[in-house]
Design an enzyme around this catalytic site. Structure first.
Site, PDB file in Angstrom:
ATOM      1  N   SER A 228       0.866  -1.189   0.000  1.00 17.60           N
ATOM      2  CA  SER A 228       0.000   0.000   0.000  1.00 17.60           C
ATOM      3  C   SER A 228       0.895   1.228   0.000  1.00 17.60           C
ATOM      4  O   SER A 228       2.019   1.171   0.520  1.00 17.60           O
ATOM      5  CB  SER A 228      -0.869  -0.002   1.261  1.00 17.60           C
ATOM      6  OG  SER A 228      -1.461   1.271   1.453  1.00 17.60           O
TER       7      SER A 228
ATOM      8  N   TYR B 109      -1.578  -0.657  10.427  1.00 18.60           N
ATOM      9  CA  TYR B 109      -1.744  -1.211   9.070  1.00 18.60           C
ATOM     10  C   TYR B 109      -0.544  -0.818   8.203  1.00 18.60           C
ATOM     11  O   TYR B 109       0.045  -1.649   7.512  1.00 18.60           O
ATOM     12  CB  TYR B 109      -3.045  -0.663   8.479  1.00 18.60           C
ATOM     13  CG  TYR B 109      -3.303  -1.001   7.030  1.00 18.60           C
ATOM     14  CD1 TYR B 109      -3.905  -2.203   6.663  1.00 18.60           C
ATOM     15  CD2 TYR B 109      -2.961  -0.101   6.014  1.00 18.60           C
ATOM     16  CE1 TYR B 109      -4.167  -2.497   5.329  1.00 18.60           C
ATOM     17  CE2 TYR B 109      -3.219  -0.389   4.680  1.00 18.60           C
ATOM     18  CZ  TYR B 109      -3.818  -1.583   4.343  1.00 18.60           C
ATOM     19  OH  TYR B 109      -4.069  -1.880   3.019  1.00 18.60           O
TER      20      TYR B 109
ATOM     21  N   LYS C 141       2.485  -2.946   5.992  1.00 19.71           N
ATOM     22  CA  LYS C 141       2.762  -2.793   4.556  1.00 19.71           C
ATOM     23  C   LYS C 141       4.207  -2.340   4.328  1.00 19.71           C
ATOM     24  O   LYS C 141       4.835  -2.736   3.330  1.00 19.71           O
ATOM     25  CB  LYS C 141       1.765  -1.820   3.934  1.00 19.71           C
ATOM     26  CG  LYS C 141       0.305  -2.302   4.007  1.00 19.71           C
ATOM     27  CD  LYS C 141       0.080  -3.636   3.303  1.00 19.71           C
ATOM     28  CE  LYS C 141      -1.395  -3.988   3.179  1.00 19.71           C
ATOM     29  NZ  LYS C 141      -1.637  -5.260   2.477  1.00 19.71           N
TER      30      LYS C 141
HETATM   31  N1  LIG Z   1      -8.724  -0.841  -1.140  1.00 16.68           N
HETATM   32  C1  LIG Z   1      -7.697  -0.056  -0.935  1.00 16.68           C
HETATM   33  O1  LIG Z   1      -7.819   1.172  -0.943  1.00 16.68           O
HETATM   34  C2  LIG Z   1      -6.330  -0.643  -0.721  1.00 16.68           C
HETATM   35  C3  LIG Z   1      -5.235   0.220  -0.748  1.00 16.68           C
HETATM   36  C4  LIG Z   1      -3.961  -0.292  -0.559  1.00 16.68           C
HETATM   37  C5  LIG Z   1      -3.798  -1.643  -0.357  1.00 16.68           C
HETATM   38  N2  LIG Z   1      -4.875  -2.476  -0.321  1.00 16.68           N
HETATM   39  C6  LIG Z   1      -4.641  -3.898  -0.114  1.00 16.68           C
HETATM   40  O2  LIG Z   1      -5.266  -4.606  -1.156  1.00 16.68           O
HETATM   41  C7  LIG Z   1      -5.527  -5.951  -0.714  1.00 16.68           C
HETATM   42  C8  LIG Z   1      -6.957  -6.320  -1.062  1.00 16.68           C
HETATM   43  O3  LIG Z   1      -7.830  -5.507  -0.312  1.00 16.68           O
HETATM   44  P1  LIG Z   1      -9.239  -4.985  -0.850  1.00 16.68           P
HETATM   45  O4  LIG Z   1      -9.216  -3.528  -0.717  1.00 16.68           O
HETATM   46  O5  LIG Z   1      -9.573  -5.618  -2.145  1.00 16.68           O
HETATM   47  O6  LIG Z   1     -10.183  -5.529   0.327  1.00 16.68           O
HETATM   48  P2  LIG Z   1     -11.527  -6.380   0.354  1.00 16.68           P
HETATM   49  O7  LIG Z   1     -12.424  -6.019  -0.771  1.00 16.68           O
HETATM   50  O8  LIG Z   1     -12.043  -6.220   1.740  1.00 16.68           O
HETATM   51  O9  LIG Z   1     -10.988  -7.855   0.112  1.00 16.68           O
HETATM   52  C9  LIG Z   1     -10.139  -8.456   1.039  1.00 16.68           C
HETATM   53  C10 LIG Z   1      -9.934  -9.885   0.629  1.00 16.68           C
HETATM   54  O10 LIG Z   1      -9.027 -10.486   1.557  1.00 16.68           O
HETATM   55  C11 LIG Z   1      -9.626 -11.677   2.051  1.00 16.68           C
HETATM   56  N3  LIG Z   1      -9.179 -11.911   3.416  1.00 16.68           N
HETATM   57  C12 LIG Z   1      -9.257 -11.079   4.476  1.00 16.68           C
HETATM   58  N4  LIG Z   1      -8.738 -11.674   5.557  1.00 16.68           N
HETATM   59  C13 LIG Z   1      -8.336 -12.909   5.169  1.00 16.68           C
HETATM   60  C14 LIG Z   1      -7.724 -14.003   5.800  1.00 16.68           C
HETATM   61  N5  LIG Z   1      -7.421 -13.967   7.111  1.00 16.68           N
HETATM   62  N6  LIG Z   1      -7.448 -15.119   5.082  1.00 16.68           N
HETATM   63  C15 LIG Z   1      -7.771 -15.182   3.776  1.00 16.68           C
HETATM   64  N7  LIG Z   1      -8.345 -14.169   3.106  1.00 16.68           N
HETATM   65  C16 LIG Z   1      -8.617 -13.061   3.799  1.00 16.68           C
HETATM   66  C17 LIG Z   1     -11.115 -11.465   1.935  1.00 16.68           C
HETATM   67  O11 LIG Z   1     -11.720 -12.742   1.768  1.00 16.68           O
HETATM   68  P3  LIG Z   1     -12.894 -13.361   2.726  1.00 16.68           P
HETATM   69  O12 LIG Z   1     -13.458 -12.239   3.548  1.00 16.68           O
HETATM   70  O13 LIG Z   1     -13.864 -13.905   1.720  1.00 16.68           O
HETATM   71  O14 LIG Z   1     -12.202 -14.400   3.520  1.00 16.68           O
HETATM   72  C18 LIG Z   1     -11.209 -10.677   0.641  1.00 16.68           C
HETATM   73  O15 LIG Z   1     -11.215 -11.534  -0.484  1.00 16.68           O
HETATM   74  C19 LIG Z   1      -5.211  -5.961   0.781  1.00 16.68           C
HETATM   75  O16 LIG Z   1      -3.926  -6.501   0.991  1.00 16.68           O
HETATM   76  C20 LIG Z   1      -5.219  -4.492   1.151  1.00 16.68           C
HETATM   77  O17 LIG Z   1      -4.440  -4.233   2.281  1.00 16.68           O
HETATM   78  C21 LIG Z   1      -6.143  -2.001  -0.506  1.00 16.68           C
END
Ligand SMILES: NC(=O)c1ccc[n+]([C@@H]2O[C@H](COP(=O)([O-])OP(=O)(O)OC[C@H]3O[C@@H](n4cnc5c(N)ncnc54)[C@H](OP(=O)(O)O)[C@@H]3O)[C@@H](O)[C@H]2O)c1
Length: 257
Positions: A141, A154, A158
């Site tokens: 991130s 968090y 990262k």
């Molecule tokens: N969205 C943003 O603005 C943003 C920015 C920077 C980085 N990120 C990173 O991008 C990645 C994806 O996030 P997202 O924004 O797409 O979030 P999201 O829509 O909430 O999706 C998170 C995913 O991670 C899975 N997950 C959560 N905890 C888990 C665990 N303990 N074991 C296995 N799977 C798990 C969830 O699956 P289930 O709930 O179905 O298990 C879901 O598929 C993350 O690493 C996040 O930190 C996001």
């Protein structure tokens, strides 16, 4: 060099929705077989059903050793290789000031966001990539490169993931490439608190005038895991519409924009 992935197999952790699901769809579009994980089998199956291509959904908590190895074994059984691993699952149970955190939240967030990527990389390398090569991408991130209110814990996970990415490059060279991507605010459930109430105001400050969509990140991952990136390793690719550079409003005003 091509971005075509036909005949390759990718595991994407945390792919039931959001960025992970978009990565699965994008890699399948490029021709890869994809394995999508979630903690819940129904959610993993539902995600796999949305893929236009050969896809498998596997239930696996990302921080559990047995679950990771089982998924790697199932992938090899079904598709015969693991050429690509995207360590995407992430969580943030620790929103708030650092001094208000407790050990439970610390352990959970570091388990999922840092131990998870290391565990899955280790399983993939020992079972396949160590002998045959491969490409790993870790979803970090822009928070791992800067500071933000209430995001200290968090962001620490990262920042550590970016460091781990570089260390793995050296340890796994020359066969396995490892890179990180750093999204800014993307329209997903995890980040709702950062955009939902004030998307318009936030978008105005962004150099490219909008928050990210999951596909913006997926396109970058598709490049990094492809042969077009075959001489790129250890890099941290920022995919954020320019967000990390700061609020663009005042700059635009200077130009009468
Ligand atoms: N969205 C943003 O603005 C943003 C920015 C920077 C980085 N990120 C990173 O991008 C990645 C994806 O996030 P997202 O924004 O797409 O979030 P999201 O829509 O909430 O999706 C998170 C995913 O991670 C899975 N997950 C959560 N905890 C888990 C665990 N303990 N074991 C296995 N799977 C798990 C969830 O699956 P289930 O709930 O179905 O298990 C879901 O598929 C993350 O690493 C996040 O930190 C996001």
């Amino acid at each position: 060099m091509t971005t075509e992935l036909t005949g390759r197999t990718a595991i994407i952790t945390g792919a039931s929705r959001g960025i992970g699901l978009a990565i699965g769809q994008r890699l399948a579009q490029a021709g890869a077989n994809v394995v999508l994980t979630s903690r819940d089998q129904q959610s993993a199956d539902a995600a796999a059903a949305q893929i236009d291509g050969d896809a498998l959904g596997v239930a696996a908590h990302v921080a559990e050793d047995d679950a990771a190895q089982r998924c790697v074994d199932l992938t090899l059984e079904r598709f015969g290789s693991i050429d690509i691993l995207v360590n995407n699952a992430g969580t943030n149970p620790a929103f708030g000031p650092l001094i208000d955190q407790d050990h439970g939240r610390f352990a959970k967030i570091f388990d999922v966001n840092l131990w998870g990527p290391l565990l899955w990389t280790s399983c993939a390398v020992k079972s396949w990539m160590g002998e045959h090569g491969g490409a790993v991408v870790n979803t970090a991130s822009i928070g791992g490169m800067s500071s933000a209110p209430l995001m200290g814990m968090y962001n620490a996970t990262k920042a550590a993931l970016i460091h781990l990415t570089k260390q793995l490059v050296l340890e796994l060279s020359p066969g396995v490439r490892v890179n990180a991507i750093c999204p800014g605010v993307v329209r997903t459930k995890l980040a709702e608190v950062l955009w939902q109430e004030h998307e318009q105001a936030l978008s105005t400050t962004m150099p490219l005038g909008r928050i990210g969509e999951p596909v913006d990140v997926a396109d970058a991952v598709a490049f990094l895991v492809s042969d077009a990136a075959s001489w790129i390793t250890g890099q941290t690719l920022v995919v954020d519409g320019g967000q990390i550079l700061g609020d663009a409003t005042g700059f635009r005003a200077g130009h009468g924009g």
